[in-house]
Design an enzyme around this catalytic site. Sequence first.
Site, mmCIF file in Angstrom:
data_model
loop_
_atom_site.group_PDB
_atom_site.id
_atom_site.type_symbol
_atom_site.label_atom_id
_atom_site.label_comp_id
_atom_site.label_asym_id
_atom_site.label_seq_id
_atom_site.Cartn_x
_atom_site.Cartn_y
_atom_site.Cartn_z
ATOM 1 C CD GLU A 162 1.066 4.117 -7.983
ATOM 2 O OE1 GLU A 162 0.420 3.845 -6.963
ATOM 3 O OE2 GLU A 162 1.624 3.248 -8.686
ATOM 4 N N GLY A 197 4.063 -4.041 -5.427
ATOM 5 C CA GLY A 197 2.699 -3.618 -5.740
ATOM 6 C C GLY A 197 1.873 -4.790 -6.239
ATOM 7 N N GLY A 198 1.786 -4.929 -7.556
ATOM 8 C CA GLY A 198 0.916 -5.922 -8.171
ATOM 9 C C GLY A 198 1.066 -7.328 -7.611
ATOM 10 C CB SER A 250 7.997 -4.794 -12.399
ATOM 11 O OG SER A 250 7.102 -3.880 -13.012
ATOM 12 C CD GLU A 300 7.954 1.807 -5.091
ATOM 13 O OE1 GLU A 300 7.652 0.610 -5.009
ATOM 14 O OE2 GLU A 300 7.114 2.727 -5.080
ATOM 15 N N GLY A 307 4.525 -1.095 -12.119
ATOM 16 C CA GLY A 307 3.337 -1.603 -12.793
ATOM 17 C C GLY A 307 3.520 -1.848 -14.279
ATOM 18 C CG ASN A 323 1.563 0.347 -2.084
ATOM 19 O OD1 ASN A 323 0.413 0.486 -1.653
ATOM 20 N ND2 ASN A 323 2.168 1.260 -2.828
ATOM 21 C CD1 TRP A 324 -1.934 -5.663 -1.270
ATOM 22 C CD2 TRP A 324 -3.867 -5.682 -0.135
ATOM 23 N NE1 TRP A 324 -2.141 -6.949 -0.825
ATOM 24 C CE2 TRP A 324 -3.327 -6.988 -0.126
ATOM 25 C CE3 TRP A 324 -5.064 -5.450 0.529
ATOM 26 C CZ2 TRP A 324 -3.965 -8.062 0.499
ATOM 27 C CZ3 TRP A 324 -5.702 -6.515 1.167
ATOM 28 C CH2 TRP A 324 -5.156 -7.806 1.149
ATOM 29 C CE LYS A 325 1.391 0.447 -6.351
ATOM 30 N NZ LYS A 325 2.018 0.687 -7.648
ATOM 31 C CG HIS A 368 3.863 5.190 -4.133
ATOM 32 N ND1 HIS A 368 3.483 5.305 -5.455
ATOM 33 C CD2 HIS A 368 4.268 3.908 -3.969
ATOM 34 C CE1 HIS A 368 3.655 4.138 -6.050
ATOM 35 N NE2 HIS A 368 4.128 3.272 -5.174
HETATM 36 P P1 13P Z 1 4.495 -2.880 -8.933
HETATM 37 O O1 13P Z 1 5.151 -3.934 -8.094
HETATM 38 O O2 13P Z 1 3.084 -3.197 -9.313
HETATM 39 O O3 13P Z 1 5.359 -2.451 -10.066
HETATM 40 O O4 13P Z 1 4.352 -1.583 -7.968
HETATM 41 C C1 13P Z 1 5.470 -1.138 -7.280
HETATM 42 C C2 13P Z 1 5.026 -0.098 -6.329
HETATM 43 O O5 13P Z 1 4.673 1.000 -6.713
HETATM 44 C C3 13P Z 1 5.008 -0.433 -4.901
HETATM 45 O O6 13P Z 1 4.829 0.690 -4.114
#
Ligand code: 13P
Length: 238
Positions: A95, A221-222, A200, A160, A166, A10-12, A93
Amino acid sequence: MARRMLIAGNWKMNGLRQSLGFLEEIRPAAHSRRNVDVLLAPPATLIVSAAEIAGPVKIGGQDCHIHPSGAHTGDISAEMLRDAGASYVIVGHSERRADHGESSELVRAKAEAAQAAGLVPMICVGESESDRREGKAEAVVGEQLHQSLPGSTAYVIAYEPVWAIGTGLTASLDDIAAMHAFIRSKLPDGATTQILYGGSVKPANAADILSLNDVDGALVGGASLKAADFGAIIEAAP
Ligand code: 13P
């Protein structure tokens, strides 16, 4: 039937056209792992270009509207994502639940819209840090599932924990195993539904997390922003 592994990035709100060389870089890992599906959810601006060069990698959106079209400035429908080359869409999600006040009822409507457009919704659930501290993690996730799941079971679940996103913190292997077993017990098609872990995930912890019985993949994510890291996570899948 055994559940397949799914490693999703997920590149956000990250990524420009120049970032798409990433797909070339992870292609060897995606090709070499026949029992692992690989998915990338780039920002909507990159879906068309990504889908053209994705090869074995599936492409997903990060959100969709509940309606197929209409007067909704700035929104993107599931049908548009499908037309652009996506086959999945992330809904609910944390976020979006936090930044846009999305309720579980809305998430359910989005999941239904995704299914109607021929996309697989990836429905995200997860407790906050205070929920976990107060011993309410299962109750919160159970309620999110109850309210967010559409009638048709053609979906993927991503667990999640909000406090692990993150932050570099991951849930303990015991907590992940317990929550995934709990989620599976609540799903109408639990035996066949894929449940991914997110929060993470990185090359150093992926093998341990992905080897847990009820973990069918990761939502990253990251670490999905670097091809070497994402490739290593794909390789870490059992
Ligand atoms: P991180 O891997 O950066 O913690 O993000 C997880 C995430 O929200 C994937 O959707």
